[in-house]
Design a protein around this motif. Structure first.
Motif, PDB file in Angstrom:
ATOM      1  N   MET A  56     -27.772 -69.812 -54.700  1.00  0.00           N
ATOM      2  CA  MET A  56     -26.432 -70.389 -54.146  1.00  0.00           C
ATOM      3  C   MET A  56     -26.449 -71.929 -53.624  1.00  0.00           C
ATOM      4  N   ASN A  57     -25.350 -72.421 -53.490  1.00  0.00           N
ATOM      5  CA  ASN A  57     -25.098 -74.100 -52.976  1.00  0.00           C
ATOM      6  C   ASN A  57     -25.788 -74.121 -51.472  1.00  0.00           C
ATOM      7  N   ASP A  58     -25.599 -72.946 -50.694  1.00  0.00           N
ATOM      8  CA  ASP A  58     -26.227 -73.094 -49.445  1.00  0.00           C
ATOM      9  C   ASP A  58     -27.725 -72.521 -49.280  1.00  0.00           C
ATOM     10  N   ALA A  59     -28.588 -73.297 -49.148  1.00  0.00           N
ATOM     11  CA  ALA A  59     -29.982 -73.259 -49.201  1.00  0.00           C
ATOM     12  C   ALA A  59     -30.356 -71.989 -48.273  1.00  0.00           C
ATOM     13  N   GLU A  60     -29.625 -71.806 -47.163  1.00  0.00           N
ATOM     14  CA  GLU A  60     -29.922 -70.924 -46.261  1.00  0.00           C
ATOM     15  C   GLU A  60     -28.885 -69.534 -46.469  1.00  0.00           C
ATOM     16  N   GLU A  61     -28.661 -69.121 -47.645  1.00  0.00           N
ATOM     17  CA  GLU A  61     -27.476 -68.291 -47.694  1.00  0.00           C
ATOM     18  C   GLU A  61     -27.861 -67.120 -47.191  1.00  0.00           C
ATOM     19  N   TYR A  62     -28.638 -66.390 -47.803  1.00  0.00           N
ATOM     20  CA  TYR A  62     -29.215 -65.095 -47.316  1.00  0.00           C
ATOM     21  C   TYR A  62     -29.931 -65.037 -45.981  1.00  0.00           C
ATOM     22  N   ALA A  63     -30.790 -65.971 -45.640  1.00  0.00           N
ATOM     23  CA  ALA A  63     -31.429 -65.907 -44.577  1.00  0.00           C
ATOM     24  C   ALA A  63     -30.344 -65.918 -43.372  1.00  0.00           C
TER      25      ALA A  63
END
Length: 361
Positions: free
Chosen positions: A29-36
């Motif tokens: 997704m656009n947020d590189a830290e989405e899942y983390a």
């Protein structure tokens, strides 16, 4: 619940003709830290509220190291938001307003292990009951303590409610051991916790976790700036519940508007078929978007309402006659007539409108 999906015109065409939207893997997704961000923030909230280590550092690292199996379709609560236009729709893109009831059914392509000529385009309806859910914007290190506390408490209350529901189900089934419920819930909720910097998006999500689905589903890939993004091709039964399409800001907004109007009135679409009562509701929605109608126009509308209950009526022609009578009324202010002309109600019952944001690209 009305939510908005921002996209370009070509994707809109595919959604309306094929009833499908791509659900993208959360790691891409656009947020590189989405899942983390989600798993890290939830771990701290869960452990803090239970006053014990429910989720260890090793468990957290294991989740971060493993493949992400969650795929998401993102919607916004805002229908005419500049940041959404520029990031997801582009110049003269569109915002699709969808009215979710929670009863929608979805299907995906199955992974039948075959390729080439043997491959079958086989879809299966998902047995799981999936609903769009709100996203929580929570990053402790980037928030004031008081604001963080409010969001953290909201997340914990949602987790507690879901856990109590699971406990009740377990008791009804003769099972009372739910020791693993919080760690499992931790992973299920992670896709719905984003970094606070994205709060303006007012996002809600429809999430599909391939590890929890009962069927083996096919994963496809699309190229985005040389990144092969994994996605699921999600179809909504009877078409996605689109009730309005807004054309975004752009120098060619008018011609895009006219082309979509022609498309909605003449193309073969996979969209819900509206009965008289439902089409009448869309007429009412159309007039609300036009603003407060003067008394003369309300009288014209009241005279037309009973005709929507008659069988064999062409509702679209009825609407056109209704609006034509309103536009011919000499007592009506020109500003009201301008609002009536700025948007259209189409054969499908989908409203077509224009963004109020000036051309900014």
């Amino acid at each position: 619940m009305d939510l908005y999906y921002y996209t370009n015109v070509e994707t809109m065409r595919c959604i309306l003709q094929n009833a499908n939207i791509y659900a993208t893997n959360l790691r891409y997704m656009n947020d590189a830290e989405e899942y983390a961000n989600g798993v890290s923030e939830l771990r701290e909230i869960f452990n803090e509220n239970q006053r014990q280590v429910l989720i260890t550092e090793a468990m957290l690292q294991g989740v971060l190291d493993n493949e992400v199996t969650s795929y998401s379709i993102s919607f916004s609560e805002a229908g005419d938001l500049l940041s959404q236009w520029s990031m997801y729709a582009g110049e003269s893109g569109v915002s699709l307003r969808m009215r979710f009831t929670g009863k929608e059914k979805y299907s995906v392509y199955l992974d039948n292990g075959k390729t080439g000529a043997e491959e079958r385009q086989e879809r299966s309806e998902l047995k799981e009951k999936l609903q769009v859910k709100k996203v929580y914007y929570c990053t402790k290190s980037a928030m004031e303590e008081a604001k963080y506390r409010v969001v953290a408490d909201e997340i914990w209350n949602a987790a507690t409610k879901e856990t109590e529901s699971k406990l009740a189900d377990g008791r009804n089934a003769g099972q009372t051991d739910i020791a693993d419920e919080y760690p499992a819930l931790w992973k299920r909720m992670a896709p719905f916790v984003k970094r606070v910097e994205f709060k303006a998006e007012a996002e809600q999500r429809l999430v599909f976790n391939t590890a929890e689905l009962k069927q083996a589903v096919r994963i496809d890939y699309r190229n985005s700036r040389n990144v092969l993004k994994p996605y699921l091709d999600i179809e909504c039964k009877n078409g996605w519940p689109i009730c309005e399409i807004m054309v975004g800001p752009g120098f060619n907004q008018d011609v895009v508007f006219q082309s979509i109007l022609h498309f909605l009135n003449h193309a073969r679409l996979k969209a819900p078929v509206l009965n008289g009562r439902q089409y009448r509701r869309q007429c009412e929605d159309y007039f609300k978007l036009c603003g407060e109608l003067p008394e003369d126009l309300r009288d014209i509308w009241k005279a037309f309402v009973p005709r929507f209950n008659q069988k064999g009526v062409d509702y679209y022609r009825l609407f056109l006659a209704l609006r034509n009578d309103m536009l011919k009324d000499t007592a009506v202010d020109k500003n009201v007539k301008e609002q009536l002309r700025r948007r259209e109600l189409t054969k499908t019952g989908i409203i077509l409108s224009r963004s109020r944001i000036p051309y900014i690209f």
